[in-house]
Write an enzyme that holds these catalytic residues in place. Structure first.
Site, mmCIF file in Angstrom:
data_model
loop_
_atom_site.group_PDB
_atom_site.id
_atom_site.type_symbol
_atom_site.label_atom_id
_atom_site.label_comp_id
_atom_site.label_asym_id
_atom_site.label_seq_id
_atom_site.Cartn_x
_atom_site.Cartn_y
_atom_site.Cartn_z
ATOM 1 N N ALA A 123 0.831 -1.198 0.000
ATOM 2 C CA ALA A 123 0.000 0.000 0.000
ATOM 3 C C ALA A 123 0.867 1.250 0.000
ATOM 4 O O ALA A 123 1.326 1.707 1.045
ATOM 5 C CB ALA A 123 -0.928 -0.026 1.212
ATOM 6 N N GLY A 339 -10.854 -9.265 -36.584
ATOM 7 C CA GLY A 339 -11.948 -8.496 -37.186
ATOM 8 C C GLY A 339 -13.062 -8.263 -36.174
ATOM 9 O O GLY A 339 -12.791 -8.044 -34.986
ATOM 10 N N GLU A 363 2.482 0.048 -10.930
ATOM 11 C CA GLU A 363 3.916 -0.135 -10.632
ATOM 12 C C GLU A 363 4.762 0.888 -11.397
ATOM 13 O O GLU A 363 5.866 0.581 -11.861
ATOM 14 C CB GLU A 363 4.357 -1.582 -10.877
ATOM 15 C CG GLU A 363 3.571 -2.547 -9.992
ATOM 16 C CD GLU A 363 4.268 -3.848 -9.679
ATOM 17 O OE1 GLU A 363 5.493 -3.949 -9.877
ATOM 18 O OE2 GLU A 363 3.573 -4.767 -9.216
HETATM 19 C C1 FAD Z 1 -5.694 -1.971 -11.001
HETATM 20 C C2 FAD Z 1 -4.662 -1.194 -10.225
HETATM 21 C C3 FAD Z 1 -3.936 -1.837 -9.239
HETATM 22 C C4 FAD Z 1 -3.025 -1.117 -8.459
HETATM 23 N N1 FAD Z 1 -2.375 -1.742 -7.424
HETATM 24 C C5 FAD Z 1 -1.626 -0.999 -6.562
HETATM 25 C C6 FAD Z 1 -1.065 -1.584 -5.388
HETATM 26 O O1 FAD Z 1 -1.203 -2.793 -5.138
HETATM 27 N N2 FAD Z 1 -0.382 -0.787 -4.530
HETATM 28 C C7 FAD Z 1 -0.194 0.548 -4.762
HETATM 29 O O2 FAD Z 1 0.424 1.206 -3.939
HETATM 30 N N3 FAD Z 1 -0.698 1.135 -5.882
HETATM 31 C C8 FAD Z 1 -1.416 0.395 -6.771
HETATM 32 N N4 FAD Z 1 -1.967 0.979 -7.896
HETATM 33 C C9 FAD Z 1 -1.748 2.400 -8.122
HETATM 34 C C10 FAD Z 1 -0.834 2.681 -9.295
HETATM 35 O O3 FAD Z 1 0.492 2.327 -9.000
HETATM 36 C C11 FAD Z 1 -1.023 4.160 -9.659
HETATM 37 O O4 FAD Z 1 -2.325 4.282 -10.226
HETATM 38 C C12 FAD Z 1 0.050 4.658 -10.612
HETATM 39 O O5 FAD Z 1 1.304 4.721 -9.991
HETATM 40 C C13 FAD Z 1 -0.279 6.054 -11.191
HETATM 41 O O6 FAD Z 1 -0.669 6.944 -10.196
HETATM 42 P P1 FAD Z 1 -2.030 7.785 -10.400
HETATM 43 O O7 FAD Z 1 -3.097 6.838 -10.722
HETATM 44 O O8 FAD Z 1 -2.203 8.650 -9.210
HETATM 45 O O9 FAD Z 1 -1.771 8.667 -11.677
HETATM 46 P P2 FAD Z 1 -1.034 10.096 -11.708
HETATM 47 O O10 FAD Z 1 0.240 10.026 -10.969
HETATM 48 O O11 FAD Z 1 -2.018 11.145 -11.333
HETATM 49 O O12 FAD Z 1 -0.694 10.213 -13.256
HETATM 50 C C14 FAD Z 1 -1.619 10.707 -14.227
HETATM 51 C C15 FAD Z 1 -0.858 10.872 -15.543
HETATM 52 O O13 FAD Z 1 0.184 11.866 -15.361
HETATM 53 C C16 FAD Z 1 1.429 11.314 -15.748
HETATM 54 N N5 FAD Z 1 2.492 11.881 -14.924
HETATM 55 C C17 FAD Z 1 2.546 11.981 -13.565
HETATM 56 N N6 FAD Z 1 3.701 12.549 -13.190
HETATM 57 C C18 FAD Z 1 4.404 12.827 -14.322
HETATM 58 C C19 FAD Z 1 5.662 13.398 -14.605
HETATM 59 N N7 FAD Z 1 6.483 13.825 -13.628
HETATM 60 N N8 FAD Z 1 6.052 13.524 -15.900
HETATM 61 C C20 FAD Z 1 5.243 13.097 -16.900
HETATM 62 N N9 FAD Z 1 4.056 12.533 -16.706
HETATM 63 C C21 FAD Z 1 3.625 12.391 -15.432
HETATM 64 C C22 FAD Z 1 1.277 9.813 -15.535
HETATM 65 O O14 FAD Z 1 2.236 9.071 -16.289
HETATM 66 C C23 FAD Z 1 -0.146 9.598 -15.990
HETATM 67 O O15 FAD Z 1 -0.166 9.517 -17.382
HETATM 68 C C24 FAD Z 1 -2.830 0.265 -8.709
HETATM 69 C C25 FAD Z 1 -3.530 0.893 -9.735
HETATM 70 C C26 FAD Z 1 -4.455 0.192 -10.475
HETATM 71 C C27 FAD Z 1 -5.214 0.922 -11.561
#
Ligand code: FAD
Length: 382
Positions: A123, A339, A363
């Site tokens: 987490a 298709g 990840e």
């Molecule tokens: C099905 C699923 C399972 C998951 N499992 C886990 C888990 O077990 N444990 C856990 O801790 N997390 C988990 N996550 C969370 C996951 O790791 C995050 O969703 C991910 O790291 C992206 O964070 P965010 O969703 O807040 O997106 P954001 O960080 O808000 O990113 C939004 C967009 O902005 C881009 N962005 C952000 N910062 C920058 C930058 N500096 N430069 C350029 N682009 C940028 C990103 O690439 C993305 O395109 C899970 C997510 C999902 C969907």
């Protein structure tokens, strides 16, 4: 220590048979019910899948990284939700303890994670802290011989079924790596609230939810390694391994998708001949095969480097970036080769197309992998 070749081949054969005889036929049931059937969970436990790379000292099989990725190439041949259950225990669900736990924490938790008796969960992410993990706000305050945790984690894999959470929490206010510590929080801890399973685009059966800490009290012995301030660095090391594991999974899935696409292209006739004979279909098959082969080679190379004890932060990020984007392209072509049938849920490619979209996001998103690769490359050449 590496397994001898014969033992490794026996294990890979057993996993391959299990995937083809038990998991692939259960894919539709998993997609419909959103739950890995209990008899399959038991068989996964009996095969040792929950403890593939956990040390034999703690009841695991002790696979090297190269051996692990070779097994994961096989597990990738079916719905990734099957892998998510067991794979989290050898990956992000246990690695914090493997890398930084005290002897007592290892002895207490690793055998139960290796056997699958306990499901692990990692987490880190929060509503306002995703890619910018260092800005996390879940707090842990010392209170006598306890810590009290407050705040919310989001999208946490396996949370609804987990018995143990590796939780990254802030133990100091400043924005720096050593302000973050890791706590091993058991399900049922007072003040630990698990949200409802999230409704997702794909990967039915791989559950995620919020994890809320409302004055959640844990004993001081829950602090990973018995030391404050090592949580962020440990998380990054956990993800280095996790990214190789996910890359191997993408290789396996791309292999499956290519096989399904070729089989369909051989069966489906248009203009009086199998569509596999059209060069434009062959181009999609060739591009997919070439990219799949490149990803497989990258993953094996990085895994061997890791086994030699070398730092693979850059290589793991390269593998994650390339393999997850690669499997997205392969899934897209597999749908195209099918298709209209590829848009219908009776064909597995439709489901995989949605399932693989996740890999470019969790990840560390593709953009974050690019940042890591650039940072490490500039560092190496400056
Ligand atoms: C099905 C699923 C399972 C998951 N499992 C886990 C888990 O077990 N444990 C856990 O801790 N997390 C988990 N996550 C969370 C996951 O790791 C995050 O969703 C991910 O790291 C992206 O964070 P965010 O969703 O807040 O997106 P954001 O960080 O808000 O990113 C939004 C967009 O902005 C881009 N962005 C952000 N910062 C920058 C930058 N500096 N430069 C350029 N682009 C940028 C990103 O690439 C993305 O395109 C899970 C997510 C999902 C969907």
């Amino acid at each position: 220590m590496a397994l001898d070749t014969e033992t490794l081949n026996l294990l890979i054969d057993a996993v391959r048979r299990f995937v083809h005889e038990r998991l692939i036929p259960a894919e539709d049931e998993l997609a419909a019910s959103g739950e890995v059937p209990p008899d399959i969970v038991k068989e996964m436990r009996d095969l040792g899948l929950f403890g593939l790379s956990i040390s034999p000292d703690y009841g695991g099989l002790g696979l090297t990284m190269e051996e692990e990725v070779r097994v994961v190439f096989e597990l990738g041949q079916t719905s990734p939700a099957f892998r998510s259950l067991a794979g989290t225990n050898i990956g992000i669900g246990s690695q914090a303890i493997v890398l930084a736990g005290t002897d007592e924490q290892r002895a207490n938790y690793l055998p139960k994670l290796a056997s699958g008796e306990l499901i692990g969960s990692f987490a880190l992410t929060e509503p306002d802290a995703g890619s910018d993990a260092m800005s996390l706000r879940v707090s842990a305050e010392r209170d006598g011989d306890c810590y009290v945790l407050n705040g919310t984690k989001r999208y946490i894999t396996n949370a609804p079924i987990a018995g143990l959470f590796s939780v990254m929490a802030r133990t100091a206010p400043e924005r720096r790596a050593n302000s973050i510590s890791c706590f091993l929080v058991e399900a049922g801890a007072p003040g630990l609230i698990i949200g409802k399973p999230d409704k997702k685009m794909g990967q039915a059966g791989a559950l995620t939810s919020d994890v809320v800490f409302d004055n959640c009290r844990v004993p001081a012995s829950a602090l990973l390694g018995g030391e404050e301030g090592n949580g962020f660095r440990t998380s990054m090391r956990v993800l280095d391994k996790g990214r190789l594991h996910i890359s191997a999974l993408c290789v396996g899935i791309a292999d499956r998708l290519l096989r399904d696409a070729v089989q369909y292209a051989n069966e489906r006739k248009q203009f009086g001949q199998p569509i596999a004979e059209f060069q434009l279909i062959q181009a999609m098959i060739a591009d997919s095969q070439a990219e799949l082969y490149a990803a497989r080679c990258m993953v094996l190379d990085a895994a061997r480097m890791r086994d030699r004890g070398e730092n693979t932060t850059m290589q793991a990020a390269c593998c994650k970036l390339f393999s997850t984007e690669m499997v997205g392209r392969v899934a897209d072509r597999a749908v195209q080769i099918h298709g209209g049938a590829g848009y219908m849920s009776e064909y597995a490619v439709e489901r995989f197309y949605r399932d693989v979209r996740l890999f470019r996001i969790f990840e560390g998103t593709s953009q974050i992998q690019q940042l890591v690769i650039a940072r490490e490359t500039i560092k190496a050449h400056s």
